[in-house]
Design an enzyme around this catalytic site. Structure first.
Site, PDB file in Angstrom:
ATOM      1  N   HIS A 257      -6.809  -5.332  -1.939  1.00 31.39           N
ATOM      2  CA  HIS A 257      -5.683  -4.474  -1.617  1.00 31.39           C
ATOM      3  C   HIS A 257      -4.744  -5.076  -0.575  1.00 31.39           C
ATOM      4  O   HIS A 257      -3.537  -5.043  -0.712  1.00 31.39           O
ATOM      5  CB  HIS A 257      -6.233  -3.132  -1.121  1.00 31.39           C
ATOM      6  CG  HIS A 257      -5.200  -2.063  -0.944  1.00 31.39           C
ATOM      7  ND1 HIS A 257      -4.527  -1.492  -2.004  1.00 31.39           N
ATOM      8  CD2 HIS A 257      -4.719  -1.454   0.170  1.00 31.39           C
ATOM      9  CE1 HIS A 257      -3.697  -0.571  -1.554  1.00 31.39           C
ATOM     10  NE2 HIS A 257      -3.776  -0.530  -0.243  1.00 31.39           N
TER      11      HIS A 257
ATOM     12  N   SER B 194       0.825  -1.205   0.000  1.00 29.44           N
ATOM     13  CA  SER B 194       0.000   0.000   0.000  1.00 29.44           C
ATOM     14  C   SER B 194       0.869   1.269   0.000  1.00 29.44           C
ATOM     15  O   SER B 194       1.760   1.386  -0.823  1.00 29.44           O
ATOM     16  CB  SER B 194      -0.952  -0.065   1.193  1.00 29.44           C
ATOM     17  OG  SER B 194      -1.928   0.931   1.135  1.00 29.44           O
TER      18      SER B 194
ATOM     19  N   ASP C  65      -8.588  -4.717  -6.265  1.00 23.14           N
ATOM     20  CA  ASP C  65      -8.184  -3.696  -5.302  1.00 23.14           C
ATOM     21  C   ASP C  65      -9.136  -2.509  -5.427  1.00 23.14           C
ATOM     22  O   ASP C  65      -9.284  -1.932  -6.501  1.00 23.14           O
ATOM     23  CB  ASP C  65      -6.741  -3.268  -5.625  1.00 23.14           C
ATOM     24  CG  ASP C  65      -6.139  -2.371  -4.546  1.00 23.14           C
ATOM     25  OD1 ASP C  65      -6.884  -1.741  -3.770  1.00 23.14           O
ATOM     26  OD2 ASP C  65      -4.897  -2.289  -4.502  1.00 23.14           O
TER      27      ASP C  65
END
Lengths: 421, 419
Positions: B362, B234, B328
């Site tokens: 994600h 991330s 995601d």
């Protein structure tokens, strides 16, 4: 000076509203918010981001929402994307006659942080009334013999096509669809069948004789046109609607929304004859990423092992059918059931049906602009049931199907008067 | 007499467990449930419905679940489909050294819609899921500006060094670093904001801080020289990629669902300042659950006006592995990775590779970690939507973990053999 207009200010809940903002700076980005409190004080909110044009105007009929609860051009998006503050709370109007829902529309500068909106006054706001009855509609409580429900009469003289409105496994008495249909010229009987007044709380069988009595009651009413009546039914209600259409020739137009073509769970009894249900296989319950329970495959095993005779004999029905299917239904495998039912009709050489299948729509298809309720808590089972549906296509399906339902009912319940000269 | 076995009873959290039932009636429908309580007292549960075979046995390596939290043959399904009663809770082990997660596996000889947690199971097993192995050492790091925890494998070493970076959650997340140490890597779980005396909010990326951490790691007697690896997810992956571009000490970088351009706040490294791509609050979207989808919130790194924010991946001297979840909801991970690989190609480099996982979201974590649908964050009042379809996400976690370990072994051991 910033101005916000929304017309009409007071209207039926299924009528669109034209929202416009003027007096903004050119290309200014603003936040439009809608909020409403239901009769118990539960709050619902929605928001969307819009960019004004070069003249500093935002017209929701033309401007696309850039973000928020929906994107794209959706003049009524603020209404159908309303979300409850309390997760899974469904928006339901209990008193459909005496008061509207009040919807507040507010405009904020987009410079505001999302977290500050609650404590900041909007630049401008207004309140709209959203009614579930038209002026002049009469509401009459029904307690005739065993029948329990509410009758809604359209305003005016003369006779009107009659319909019976059936909801599903939630039970009780739900009036808002019947009151709206009355506002559009139908005598509508919202009929309860369990978990209401002295009706059984958890029935062990469905007595079709009860529904036959409701049909006869409606046809006897001096304001009902006849000789046939219509049915608008959803989910478990649609199992009953389909069965009524099969057994009762007075049922000439039946709307089946996301219903089965077999008997769900408990047996049906009509004139002493028992029809067996298909059983739910709890092991086929599926739990999705959010922990919501999906039942749409829970009858597969019973259907695989059953014979054709366990499907409802739809070919015996004399009236017409309108199947309304949400393809994203996570509660019942509606598309498969409706297609199987229409294939059965075709095999018997019948073409008395129309099937409207809506991609992205879920189980709970309601009148237009109703917010999507994607799941409901069933506290007795420690489960939340996933109804399915994606917000934007579900809203489009509600808008389209509502018009089709009324067209269908008028077509088959109101005789066409042709002048023969 | 029936039996429920789960082996091994105590293992690393990334090791599979073989669950079997014997001695039941043939073709009997049964319910298997798993439950665990995290360190904050949140209860996570999962369940699946199975049928025993003709000799009354059930082997989760062969039998399909008919329903429940997953469907099909998934031997570890009860673990990765664990869900919290309270919405939007992420399962995250805080104390990775001194205690495992205890997962209770219960067997019931019925299926149904009831809440099984209130019923007596016919058999029960508890398995321990550890985030470190015997002999792994944890060293709290407070040197210079660097804050974090160093995990050393058992033995003399030296071991390949890796810096582990998490994302916008802030604080210090240790469980991945400790697991990697159990696999023979010396890993520094590095905090960069909202931890101890580090800034409370992330307002810029000061790459010299990360260089300090890299040098600190390399200076440790048990860490191999001259190069280290980085594993990052991330927002951490944006930083990880920047480290790969500008720090020659970084020879192997894993970027999981990260941006390949600087976003939101600037990056500073010595004299260089990279301005961020702007964000557009009006492009935030709200999912039906009320969680916020950030997917469209950042400007497009392919847009001409944003080119100065794109990281110069062609400057990276080491190898880069991009791990991408196609579902995601937070970051356009695939587009970013493809742009970076394209950039490498245009400069005649082939030191980059991408693994794309359909259906994954994600937060791609070590194997068997439950999918977190959305979780709260510091800046917005609504939780952030991560995305991911549970089964596909679990597959992605299992596969990518093996690839990550292979990648580090390949590129960090090689560095050593060059000496």
């Amino acid at each position: 000076m910033i101005q916000l207009t929304a017309t009409p200010a007071s209207a039926l809940v299924d009528e669109p509203v034209h929202i416009r903002a003027t007096g903004l700076s050119p290309f200014q980005v603003v936040i439009l918010q809608a909020s409403l409190a239901d009769e118990k004080g539960n709050l619902f909110h929605s928001q969307a981001y819009y960019k004004a044009n070069e003249a500093g105007e935002v017209d929701l009929q033309q401007a696309p929402s850039l973000g928020g609860d929906y994107i794209g051009v959706h003049p009524m998006g603020l209404f159908w994307s309303l979300k409850p503050e309390k997760f899974l709370m469904k928006l339901v109007k209990k008193d459909v006659v005496n008061s509207p829902f009040l919807v507040q529309i507010k405009l904020y500068d987009s410079n505001l942080q999302l977290t500050d909106i609650a404590t900041t006054a909007p630049k401008v706001s207004l309140t709209l009334e959203r009614w579930y009855v038209a002026p002049g509609v009469k509401r009459i409580q029904v307690r005739e013999g065993p029948l329990r429900g509410t009758l809604f009469l359209p305003p005016g003289e003369g006779r009107f096509p009659g319909i019976i409105d059936l909801f599903g496994g939630i039970g009780g008495l739900i009036e808002y669809r019947a009151s709206l249909l009355a506002s559009h010229g139908f005598v509508s009987l919202a009929l309860a069948y369990f978990n209401y007044e002295d009706l059984p709380a958890q029935p062990e069988k469905t007595e079709l004789d009860y529904f036959e009595e409701a049909v006869n009651f409606l046809l006897r009413h001096p304001k009902v046109l006849g000789p046939g009546i219509g049915i608008v039914s959803i989910s478990k209600g649609a199992e009953i609607g389909l069965s009524m259409a099969i057994h009762l020739k007075q049922v000439t137009a039946t709307v089946l929304i996301n219903g089965p073509n077999f008997i769900l769970g408990i047996p049906q009894v009509y004139h002493g004859q028992i029809s067996k249900p298909l059983a739910l296989s709890p092991q086929s319950l599926s739990i999705n990423a959010l922990g919501l329970a999906e039942f749409q495959h829970s009858f597969e095993e019973a259907r695989r092992e059953a014979s054709e005779t366990s499907l409802l004999p739809i070919e015996k029905a004399q009236g017409h059918f309108l199947f309304i299917v949400g393809e994203d239904d996570k509660n019942l495998n509606s598309k498969v059931y409706a297609e199987q039912a229409t294939q059965q009709l075709s095999r018997y050489g019948k073409n008395n049906w129309t099937l409207l299948s809506y991609p992205g729509a879920g189980h709970l298809l309601e009148p237009p602009y109703s917010p999507l309720c994607c799941a409901s808590e069933i506290s007795s089972l420690h489960l939340s049931i996933h109804w399915g549906g994606e917000v934007t296509p579900h809203a489009a399906a509600q808008e389209h199907s509502w018009k089709e339902i009324q067209k269908f009912l008028r077509k088959h319940l109101v005789p066409v008067v042709t002048s023969q000269l | 007499m029936f039996q429920l076995t789960a082996t091994p009873a105590s293992a690393l959290a990334d090791e599979p467990v073989h669950i079997r039932v014997t001695g039941l009636p043939p073709l009997q429908l049964v319910t298997l449930t798993a439950s665990l309580k995290d360190e904050k007292g949140n209860v996570f549960r999962s369940k699946a419905f199975y049928k025993t075979n003709e000799v009354g046995e059930l082997d989760l390596m062969k039998a399909p679940a008919f329903g429940g939290d997953y469907v099909g043959v998934h031997p570890m399904g009860l673990f990765w489909s664990l869900k919290c009663q309270k919405a939007f809770r992420r399962l995250l082990k805080q104390d990775v050294m001194n205690s495992p997660f205890w997962v209770t596996l219960n067997l019931y000889d019925t299926v149904g819609l009831q809440d099984f947690s209130t019923e007596e199971p016919i058999a029960s097993q508890v398995v321990q899921r550890w985030f470190s192995a015997p002999g792994v050492q944890r060293v709290q790091v407070r040197e210079g500006r660097v804050r974090g925890a160093l995990f050393l494998p058992p033995g003399e070493g030296p071991f390949p060094g890796v810096i582990d970076l998490f994302g916008g959650r802030g604080g210090l997340v240790e469980f991945r670093a400790s697991l990697l140490a159990a696999h023979g890597l010396a890993v520094l779980a590095l905090a960069y904001f909202a931890y101890e005396d580090l800034p409370e909010l992330l307002q810029e990326i000061d790459l010299e801080y990360f260089e300090e951490a890299a040098n600190l790691l390399l200076a440790h007697p048990k860490v191999q020289t001259p190069g280290i690896g980085v594993i990052s997810v991330s927002k951490g992956a944006e930083i990880g990629l920047a480290m790969a571009c500008f720090l020659k000490q970084v020879v192997a970088t894993v970027c999981i669902n990260g941006s390949t351009a600087i976003c939101e706040f600037p990056l500073r490294y010595k004299d260089l300042v990279i301005a961020p791509i702007p964000t557009f609050m009006e492009r935030l979207q709200f999912d039906i659950s009320g969680a916020v989808r950030l997917l469209h919130y950042r400007g497009d790194p392919r847009d001409k006006v944003n080119q100065r924010s794109v990281l110069p991946v062609e400057k990276a001297q080491g190898s880069i592995l991009f791990i991408v979840g196609e579902n995601d909801e937070c970051s356009k991970s695939r587009e970013y990775a493809e742009q970076a690989l394209h950039q490498l190609q245009n400069h005649g480099r082939n030191n980059g590779r991408m693994l794309v996982y359909p259906g994954a979201g994600h937060l791609i974590e070590p194997p068997y970690a439950p999918l977190c649908y959305a979780s709260p964050n510091l800046k917005l009042s609504s939780p952030l939507l991560w995305g991911g379809e549970p089964t596909a996400h679990a597959t992605a976690q299992e596969h990518s973990w093996g690839e990550i370990l292979k990648f580090f072994r390949q590129h960090l051991i090689q560095a050593r053999s060059k000496l």
